[in-house]
Scaffold this active site. Structure first.
Site, PDB file in Angstrom:
ATOM      1  N   TYR A  59       0.821  -1.222   0.000  1.00 11.35           N
ATOM      2  CA  TYR A  59       0.000   0.000   0.000  1.00 11.35           C
ATOM      3  C   TYR A  59       0.852   1.267   0.000  1.00 11.35           C
ATOM      4  O   TYR A  59       0.345   2.369  -0.197  1.00 11.35           O
ATOM      5  CB  TYR A  59      -0.953   0.028   1.204  1.00 11.35           C
ATOM      6  CG  TYR A  59      -2.017  -1.049   1.173  1.00 11.35           C
ATOM      7  CD1 TYR A  59      -2.340  -1.718  -0.001  1.00 11.35           C
ATOM      8  CD2 TYR A  59      -2.711  -1.397   2.320  1.00 11.35           C
ATOM      9  CE1 TYR A  59      -3.308  -2.705  -0.025  1.00 11.35           C
ATOM     10  CE2 TYR A  59      -3.688  -2.383   2.298  1.00 11.35           C
ATOM     11  CZ  TYR A  59      -3.975  -3.040   1.121  1.00 11.35           C
ATOM     12  OH  TYR A  59      -4.931  -4.016   1.104  1.00 11.35           O
ATOM     13  N   LYS A  67       3.728 -15.254   1.445  1.00  9.45           N
ATOM     14  CA  LYS A  67       3.729 -16.091   0.246  1.00  9.45           C
ATOM     15  C   LYS A  67       5.186 -16.306  -0.173  1.00  9.45           C
ATOM     16  O   LYS A  67       5.607 -15.882  -1.254  1.00  9.45           O
ATOM     17  CB  LYS A  67       2.922 -15.409  -0.871  1.00  9.45           C
ATOM     18  CG  LYS A  67       1.436 -15.353  -0.603  1.00  9.45           C
ATOM     19  CD  LYS A  67       0.708 -16.650  -0.931  1.00  9.45           C
ATOM     20  CE  LYS A  67       0.630 -16.858  -2.429  1.00  9.45           C
ATOM     21  NZ  LYS A  67       0.051 -18.188  -2.747  1.00  9.45           N
ATOM     22  N   ASP A  95      -2.482 -17.986   1.536  1.00  8.54           N
ATOM     23  CA  ASP A  95      -3.704 -18.542   0.927  1.00  8.54           C
ATOM     24  C   ASP A  95      -4.193 -19.752   1.719  1.00  8.54           C
ATOM     25  O   ASP A  95      -5.391 -19.912   1.974  1.00  8.54           O
ATOM     26  CB  ASP A  95      -3.486 -18.883  -0.558  1.00  8.54           C
ATOM     27  CG  ASP A  95      -2.222 -19.693  -0.812  1.00  8.54           C
ATOM     28  OD1 ASP A  95      -1.355 -19.767   0.082  1.00  8.54           O
ATOM     29  OD2 ASP A  95      -2.093 -20.259  -1.915  1.00  8.54           O
ATOM     30  N   ASP A 109      -4.910  -7.167   5.847  1.00 13.20           N
ATOM     31  CA  ASP A 109      -6.161  -6.467   5.533  1.00 13.20           C
ATOM     32  C   ASP A 109      -7.253  -7.499   5.245  1.00 13.20           C
ATOM     33  O   ASP A 109      -8.361  -7.454   5.791  1.00 13.20           O
ATOM     34  CB  ASP A 109      -5.908  -5.581   4.298  1.00 13.20           C
ATOM     35  CG  ASP A 109      -7.021  -4.584   4.054  1.00 13.20           C
ATOM     36  OD1 ASP A 109      -7.976  -4.546   4.839  1.00 13.20           O
ATOM     37  OD2 ASP A 109      -6.920  -3.847   3.050  1.00 13.20           O
ATOM     38  N   ASP A 158     -10.254  -9.164   8.097  1.00 12.12           N
ATOM     39  CA  ASP A 158     -11.690  -9.019   7.820  1.00 12.12           C
ATOM     40  C   ASP A 158     -12.362 -10.384   7.784  1.00 12.12           C
ATOM     41  O   ASP A 158     -13.473 -10.558   8.286  1.00 12.12           O
ATOM     42  CB  ASP A 158     -11.920  -8.313   6.476  1.00 12.12           C
ATOM     43  CG  ASP A 158     -11.973  -6.800   6.636  1.00 12.12           C
ATOM     44  OD1 ASP A 158     -11.647  -6.309   7.738  1.00 12.12           O
ATOM     45  OD2 ASP A 158     -12.340  -6.108   5.667  1.00 12.12           O
TER      46      ASP A 158
END
Ligand code: NAD
Length: 368
Positions: free
Chosen positions: A142, A192, A225, A249, A253
């Site tokens: 970001y 990852k 993942d 992020d 959630d």
């Protein structure tokens, strides 16, 4: 000794309504537990824009940097949608996070037994769930450069850059290990590393911090993942999860929604410790300003109240008093107190924001 200081920025929409109940609870701790705070109130978001033409006045920023902890309600609302990006209410919040350098975002996902039916997962998978996601908040994709939309040949290309320094990974890993020591002593780090060099470095640094300074904490690594799958398959296997800004992020959630309503979810954002060992800190509910119910006394104040419980624990080292407040919330839910967001259409009459505050204060009294 001076009382610890709290800066309260209630903000917009339901922010002032839910924060009103937190103020009653702060007063209760002052009166009944000799735990008094010097509380100051100021404006943020649309409320600050209305008065100052900016979503965070410089004086308020200075107060936030000086306070022992900041409690924030929510910012934003349709009235401000057409404003220029630079003065939108959310910019006030982003400025606070940036200038306080709040690199470690703590998002608990806790399922109160009384609300287990609210989860989209089966009750036995989520009942009693209590995990904490630590998301790196000030770096990663970001913020990384280069970024932008560029011309390339006869078409455009959108670019963002995932970038992490060793020290950025080191400090967020430490905050996760410290947290795990206060909980069930387990950290799972997610990245990852199979396809991203930044993930390889992440894994190496987390492992090094562990081996050198936190060998007593159980550490595992997981691809993010797979982490997402495991969160919905068997979330209780986790205690603390530490991950980068982007994966955090999404995963936070996802984990939060295991527990039911947005009105229940607190958060903390922590920075580096000051000289007295207390980190710079901002506590806020995960939800926004809920303009659809603002001003109607319908909002659930629990997310904001549990954010204050996090402040008691992480800024003021009052773990027992934080647990007292969390137990009071658990008790009122077990007794059946429900704001509208915690009910189905057939479930009877909801209680109001202030009635939920009354019930929690009564449960606190009963805890003495
Ligand atoms: P929201 O979280 O405000 O609301 C989403 C839904 O959840 C709404 O139906 C709302 O009524 C409900 N809800 C939220 N909190 C609740 C509570 N405590 N009790 C009962 N119901 C609750 O998200 P949104 O509608 O996408 O955004 C509204 C505004 O809030 C926008 O301006 C957005 O930019 C802003 N926002 C601010 C923050 C923040 O301050 N941290 C976070 C998210 C959104």
């Amino acid at each position: 000794m001076a009382n610890p200081s709290l800066l309260i920025l209630a903000g917009d929409g339901i922010g002032p309504e839910v924060m009103g109940q937190v103020v009653r609870i702060i007063d209760w701790f002052g009166e009944k537990r000799s735990l008094a705070f010097d509380v100051e109130h100021d404006l943020v978001g649309g409320a600050a824009y209305d008065k100052h033409g900016t979503p965070l006045h410089d004086d308020t920023m200075a107060k936030a940097l000086a306070a022992d902890a900041v409690l924030l309600g929510a910012v934003g609302g349709p009235k401000y949608d057409a404003l220029d990006f630079s003065v939108k209410p959310e910019r006030g919040l982003l400025r606070l996070r940036k200038e306080m350098d709040l690199f470690s975002n703590l998002r608990p996902a806790q399922c109160f037994d009384a609300l287990a039916d609210f989860s989209s997962l089966k009750k036995d998978i989520v009942a009693g769930l209590d995990i904490m996601i630590v998301r790196e908040l000030t770096s990663g994709v970001y913020f990384g450069e280069p970024r932008g939309i560029f011309e390339e040949g006869n078409e455009r290309v959108g670019i963002n850059t995932q970038r992490y320094t060793e020290s950025e990974i080191d400090r967020v890993a430490r905050s996760a290990f410290e947290l795990a020591r206060r909980r069930n002593n387990k950290v799972c780090s997610m990245e990852k590393a199979n396809v991203m060099e930044s993930g390889i470095l992440w894994r190496e640094v987390v492992q090094k911090v562990h081996d050198e300074d936190y060998p007593d904490v159980e550490l595992t690594h997981m691809y993010a993942d797979n982490g997402a799958m495991q969160l919905v398959r068997a979330p209780k296997q986790f205690d603390v999860i530490v991950t980068d800004n982007l994966f955090g992020d999404i995963l936070s959630d996802c984990a939060a929604m295991l527990t039911g309503s947005l009105g229940m979810l607190p958060s903390a954002s922590l920075g580096a410790p000051n000289a007295d060992g207390r980190p710079k800190a901002l506590y806020e509910p995960v939800h926004g300003s809920a303009p659809d119910i603002a001003g109607q006394g319908k909002a659930n104040p629990i997310a904001c109240i549990l954010s204050f419980a996090m402040a008691l624990r992480y800024s003021f080292d009052q773990g027992e008093e934080a647990a007292r407040l969390e137990k009071a919330v658990e008790q009122v839910l077990a007794d059946g107190a429900r704001t509208a967001d915690l009910m189905g259409p057939e479930d009877g009459t909801p209680i109001s924001t202030s009635e939920m505050g009354d019930a929690i204060l009564a449960a606190l009294d009963a805890s003495l």
